[in-house]
Design a protein around this motif. Structure first.
Motif, PDB file in Angstrom:
ATOM      1  N   ALA A   1       0.808  -1.222   0.000  1.00 54.46           N
ATOM      2  CA  ALA A   1       0.000   0.000   0.000  1.00 54.46           C
ATOM      3  C   ALA A   1       0.839   1.269   0.000  1.00 54.46           C
ATOM      4  N   GLY A   2       2.038   1.216   0.562  1.00 51.28           N
ATOM      5  CA  GLY A   2       2.897   2.392   0.593  1.00 51.28           C
ATOM      6  C   GLY A   2       3.242   2.913  -0.785  1.00 51.28           C
ATOM      7  N   TYR A   3       3.178   2.034  -1.788  1.00 43.43           N
ATOM      8  CA  TYR A   3       3.477   2.441  -3.160  1.00 43.43           C
ATOM      9  C   TYR A   3       2.519   3.529  -3.640  1.00 43.43           C
ATOM     10  N   LEU A   4       1.277   3.484  -3.157  1.00 47.31           N
ATOM     11  CA  LEU A   4       0.267   4.440  -3.606  1.00 47.31           C
ATOM     12  C   LEU A   4       0.577   5.865  -3.157  1.00 47.31           C
ATOM     13  N   GLU A   5       1.397   6.003  -2.127  1.00 48.57           N
ATOM     14  CA  GLU A   5       1.768   7.341  -1.669  1.00 48.57           C
ATOM     15  C   GLU A   5       2.526   8.119  -2.731  1.00 48.57           C
ATOM     16  N   ARG A   6       3.144   7.409  -3.652  1.00 47.53           N
ATOM     17  CA  ARG A   6       3.896   8.059  -4.729  1.00 47.53           C
ATOM     18  C   ARG A   6       2.970   8.818  -5.672  1.00 47.53           C
ATOM     19  N   LEU A   7       1.698   8.479  -5.682  1.00 51.40           N
ATOM     20  CA  LEU A   7       0.755   9.164  -6.573  1.00 51.40           C
ATOM     21  C   LEU A   7       0.432  10.565  -6.112  1.00 51.40           C
ATOM     22  N   THR A   8       0.737  10.886  -4.865  1.00 48.30           N
ATOM     23  CA  THR A   8       0.448  12.209  -4.332  1.00 48.30           C
ATOM     24  C   THR A   8       1.701  13.082  -4.233  1.00 48.30           C
ATOM     25  N   ASP A   9       2.835  12.562  -4.671  1.00 45.71           N
ATOM     26  CA  ASP A   9       4.093  13.345  -4.601  1.00 45.71           C
ATOM     27  C   ASP A   9       4.051  14.521  -5.566  1.00 45.71           C
TER      28      ASP A   9
END
Length: 242
Positions: free
Chosen positions: A234-242
């Motif tokens: 799930a941490g991978y999805l944080e890259r979409l908000t960078d």
């Protein structure tokens, strides 16, 4: 005689001017539409319209099942599964995955069938604004709309729209409708296995079944779950908000 010789040139100038106005008008309208859909939910798509027209021409009834769900109510498993299955470089590219394009081209030169290398951004552009099928006109328009949404939308919005409009069965569009159709749950309640099976059928949504997967679909869903873990969960999805 001089006026007669000048007529074709004047006509050509008018035609060119008219064509330029049409192109400019299309560019402005498409820009405004993409800007609008950055904020407004997409309650339909051109592929939905296409499916309805195809059914009508065939003398069949095709109810469209679709319900928009905002980002926060979409399963994190489904978000990651679709990226793992369709476009693992989604956070990093600008609409076109040049690595996959080079691989596809190299494979075709070696005699393999030319395979697709479409990104989630390209598929969103095609599903939302265009039609299915293959033609250079459609590919050109797809590239235009892909550039627009990549420029004007954040990555999170691109994935949100894609998950809400992509086709998962005949007349079934979007994650909410697909979750209800296949598993009897809402889009926010999908398990990792269910999400991976939904992602597994995307290459052939009207031919494969996520609830009763064939051995091939089951193997593909297992591979997708492995890729989800390889991406970091799930941490991978944080890259979409960078």
């Amino acid at each position: 005689m001089g006026a007669v010789r000048r007529l074709p040139r004047a006509l050509l100038r008018r035609l060119l001017k008219g064509a330029a106005l049409v192109v400019a008008g299309f560019a402005v309208l498409s820009l405004l539409l993409v800007l609008l859909l950055r904020e407004v939910p997409a309650y339909g798509s051109m592929v939905m319209v296409e499916r309805k027209v195809q059914a009508w021409l065939a003398g069949e009834a095709l109810p469209i099942r679709h319900q928009w769900r905002p980002w926060e109510t979409l399963s994190g498993h489904a978000k990651l599964a679709v990226i793992a299955a369709e476009d693992q470089r989604f956070p990093d590219h600008h609409g076109f995955d040049l690595v996959e394009l080079r691989r596809a081209w190299s494979a075709s030169r070696d005699g393999a069938r030319l395979r697709g290398a479409s990104t989630i951004s390209q598929q969103t552009a095609k599903n939302l604004f265009l039609w299915t099928g293959r033609s250079w006109v459609r590919k050109g328009l797809e590239a235009w709309f892909t550039l627009l949404i990549e420029t004007l939308w954040p990555k999170q919005r691109v994935l949100e729209v894609y998950l809400n409009i992509v086709e998962w069965d005949s007349g079934v569009f979007g994650l909410e409708a697909a979750a209800q159709h296949y598993f009897g749950v809402s889009a926010d309640r999908l398990s990792e296995v269910q999400a991976s099976r939904l992602a597994a059928v995307l290459p052939n949504p009207r031919g494969w079944n996520a609830a009763r997967p064939s051995p091939y679909v089951e193997r593909r869903s297992l591979w997708i779950r492995q890729q989800m873990r390889n991406l970091g969960g799930a941490g991978y999805l944080e890259r979409l908000t960078d």
